[in-house]
Design an enzyme around this catalytic site. Structure first.
Site, short mmCIF file in Angstrom:
data_model
loop_
_atom_site.label_atom_id
_atom_site.label_comp_id
_atom_site.label_asym_id
_atom_site.label_seq_id
_atom_site.Cartn_x
_atom_site.Cartn_y
_atom_site.Cartn_z
N SER A 21 25.70 -0.91 -6.89
CA SER A 21 24.43 -1.47 -6.40
C SER A 21 23.94 -2.74 -7.08
CB SER A 21 23.33 -0.42 -6.46
OG SER A 21 23.45 0.48 -5.38
N SER A 23 22.47 -1.43 -3.35
CA SER A 23 21.08 -1.24 -3.05
C SER A 23 20.14 -2.27 -3.67
CB SER A 23 20.65 0.16 -3.48
OG SER A 23 20.70 0.28 -4.89
N LYS A 64 13.63 -4.65 -9.72
CA LYS A 64 13.91 -3.74 -8.60
C LYS A 64 12.83 -2.65 -8.55
CE LYS A 64 17.83 -1.00 -6.80
NZ LYS A 64 19.21 -0.55 -7.09
#
Lengths: 496, 100
Positions: free
Chosen positions: A182, A158, A83
């Site tokens: 997330s 997210s 990420k």
């Protein structure tokens, strides 16, 4: 090429075994991953940055180590996506924000150092909601990621880029971060397995901070075995993160016995009623029935204060964010306004106005408000006290039961653009996941079926602090008996 | 007591504290958002928290200390490469004090 695509549809532990046995080289696996990224990323848009040189160099090092007769670890040679709020030395780290456009990390996050140390090639950095604030990855300043199961839907967020990358098997594994859901929520939307570890289980050093008392780095994977293997790599105390816990890391894979006999599963009453899509509820109940069939017992658990999780989260998370994001002032790194400013305050204000997107501004604003003179007691302190009550509820429920079962999300993946103009409706996508972050306990999402429209549904197991092994064992036992986690999106072609 | 409403001027004041320049239109939108999210925050007033200790952190930890050690500093060239403005040795920032 066709063989390569079939290859990548295998879980990470199988790929690693093929590499260790010399049946296929780590370079070939990494090349297959890079080829699939090239083929699918223009459609799915999971990656912000692809790092072929870095990946191939690491893969070659693994092949060389094997050739020298060295013992390889259980994930050596398996490609991984990271990420884009985790630092990889020398690689762009944007947090999907214009304020960090062009920023190159100057060191490795501890979790990145650890995946490199076990020989995992990093294939790229994945898209996210700006600074991990959002539930759909639509808050990325760069582009929207598409759900591989239905390209008109969001992948969740997210960690939407990481979830989409694994769902489309562009990488067998990915790292994400979870502040209010997330990792688990996008894992659920994308039909994969995602684990948010206990707060303090994994180092946050090199993770760009959002809500520092809530953030945790974790694995997005094809199944619980892979999630257990990756968690074992990243878990453990780190002198560079004083909030990482001095608690020994158990053998997570060893705990995957397939045996849930006598295990007490509490179905969270408050998360099975109003506001939960009936298809989702039914699907989660089939998980309970399956576990009963394997010798577990089920009962009704209650988290009475869970209705307050949303306001508590949207006070504490943004309060911490407003403090964490104060560092983005355009002085030492990142964007600086080109406008002429009368003084440095105006320069900060313009820099931040230009650099941050709307949702980040909303959270900085509410956080600043909640911490400002006259409101601190009414908002921030009150939220911290209700957080205590919620934590005690979760602890009491986990005294009565070994794991808690609920949906991961109230609804399945929604349409791109559907909720962007209603931020508070978007917040509801995380109502099932906030409690684990607020209580600091681990949570796991596993695929448990599909809607009639063909969208994945996720079931969430919540466990006691530092008992990741227990929820992974339940998830793994469920996956041994079912095949939802092996279903692949049509995007990957039949027969993959 | 939990305030249930907020004025546009309050929002403008918070924007100043948060160092966020905002247009009139952005202030209007942010004000609308504040009104909506405050409704959710107001629900907390119903919770009896008399005698409840606040949770500031999920782990009960005391201070964490370590030995003071000399280690390699980060590479200055690498750090300055990310600066909006630098002269090779230092970050260049706007002047904040008047010339003598």
């Amino acid at each position: 090429m066709a063989d390569d695509i079939g290859l990548l549809n295998r879980p990470a532990h199988e790929l690693a075994a093929l590499i260790r046995s010399g049946e296929i080289s780590a370079v070939a696996v990494t090349e297959a991953s890079l080829a699939r990224i090239e083929a699918l990323n223009p459609t799915v848009k999971a990656f912000l940055t692809v790092t072929p040189d870095l990946a191939l160099e690491a893969a070659k090092a693994t092949d060389d180590a094997l050739a020298r007769g060295e013992e390889l670890g259980p994930l050596a040679g398996v490609p991984i996506a990271i990420k884009d709020n985790l630092c990889v030395d020398g690689v762009l780290c944007t947090c999907a924000s214009k304020i960090l456009d062009g920023y190159r990390a100057v060191y490795d996050a501890t979790v990145v150092e650890r995946v490199k140390a076990v020989g995992m090639p990093i294939v790229g950095k994945t898209n996210l909601d700006e600074f991990a604030m959002g539930s759909s990855t639509e808050n990325s300043a760069f582009f929207v990621t598409h759900n591989p199961w239905d390209l008109s839907k969001v992948p969740g967020g997210s960690s939407g880029g990481s979830a989409a990358a694994v769902a489309a098997r562009m990488a067998p594994l990915a790292l994400g971060s979870d502040t209010g859901g997330s990792i688990r929520q996008p894992a659920s939307f994308c039909g994969i397995t995602g684990l948010k570890p206990t707060y303090g289980r994994v180092s946050r050093y090199g993770l760009v901070g959002y809500g520092s008392s809530l953030d945790q780095v974790g694995a997005l994977a094809a199944d619980c075995v892979d999630a257990a293997l990756l968690t074992a790599v990243i878990a453990g105390q780190d002198p560079r993160d004083t909030t990482s816990a001095d608690v020994p890391v158990p053998d997570y894979v060893g705990e995957l016995t397939g045996d849930v006999t006598g295990l007490r599963v509490g179905i969270v009453r408050e998360l099975m009623g109003e506001g939960i899509d009936p298809e989702v509820r039914e699907s989660v109940l089939t998980v309970a029935r399956a576990l009963e069939g394997m010798g577990a017992s089920t009962g009704e658990a209650s988290i009475p204060h869970i209705d307050y999780a949303l306001p508590v989260y949207y006070l504490i998370g943004p309060a911490e964010a407003s403090s964490n994001l104060a560092r983005f002032d355009g002085m030492r790194y990142g964007h600086r306004t080109k406008e002429r400013a009368a003084d440095h305050i105006e320069m900060y204000s313009r820099t931040r106005a230009e650099g941050f997107g709307p949702e980040v501004k909303r959270r900085i604003m509410t956080g600043t408000y909640a911490l400002s003179a006259g409101y601190y007691d009414a908002y921030y302190l009150k939220a911290q006290k209700v957080r205590t009550l919620l934590r005690l509820d979760v602890e009491a429920a986990l005294g009565q039961f070994d794991v808690l079962l609920s949906p991961t999300t109230p609804l399945t993946a929604f349409g791109i653009g559907e909720l962007v103009n209603d931020p508070i409706a978007m917040y509801m996508a995380d109502i099932c996941t906030f409690a684990a972050n607020l209580a600091g306990v681990p949570g796991l999402s596993v695929p448990c079926g599909f809607t009639k429209a063909g969208l994945p549904i996720g079931a969430q197991f919540t466990g006691r602090a530092f008992e990741e092994g227990t929820i992974l064992r339940v998830g793994d036992a469920y996956q041994r008996a079912t095949s939802h986690h092996t279903s692949l999106p049509d995007l990957l072609g039949a027969g993959g | 007591m939990i305030p249930v409403s907020v004025t546009r001027d309050d929002v403008a004041h918070v924007a100043k504290l948060a160092r966020l320049a905002m247009s009139e239109q952005e202030l209007d939108q942010m004000h609308g958002y504040f009104e909506a999210i405050l409704e959710h925050f107001a629900k907390l007033a119903a919770v009896d928290t008399e005698g409840v200790e606040p949770t500031s952190h999920p782990l009960a930890r005391a201070n964490v200390t370590r030995e003071d050690r000399v280690t390699e500093p980060m590479d200055r060239t690498k750090l300055l490469a990310n600066a909006p403005l630098a002269d090779g040795e230092c970050f260049l920032v706007p002047q904040i004090m008047e010339d003598e």
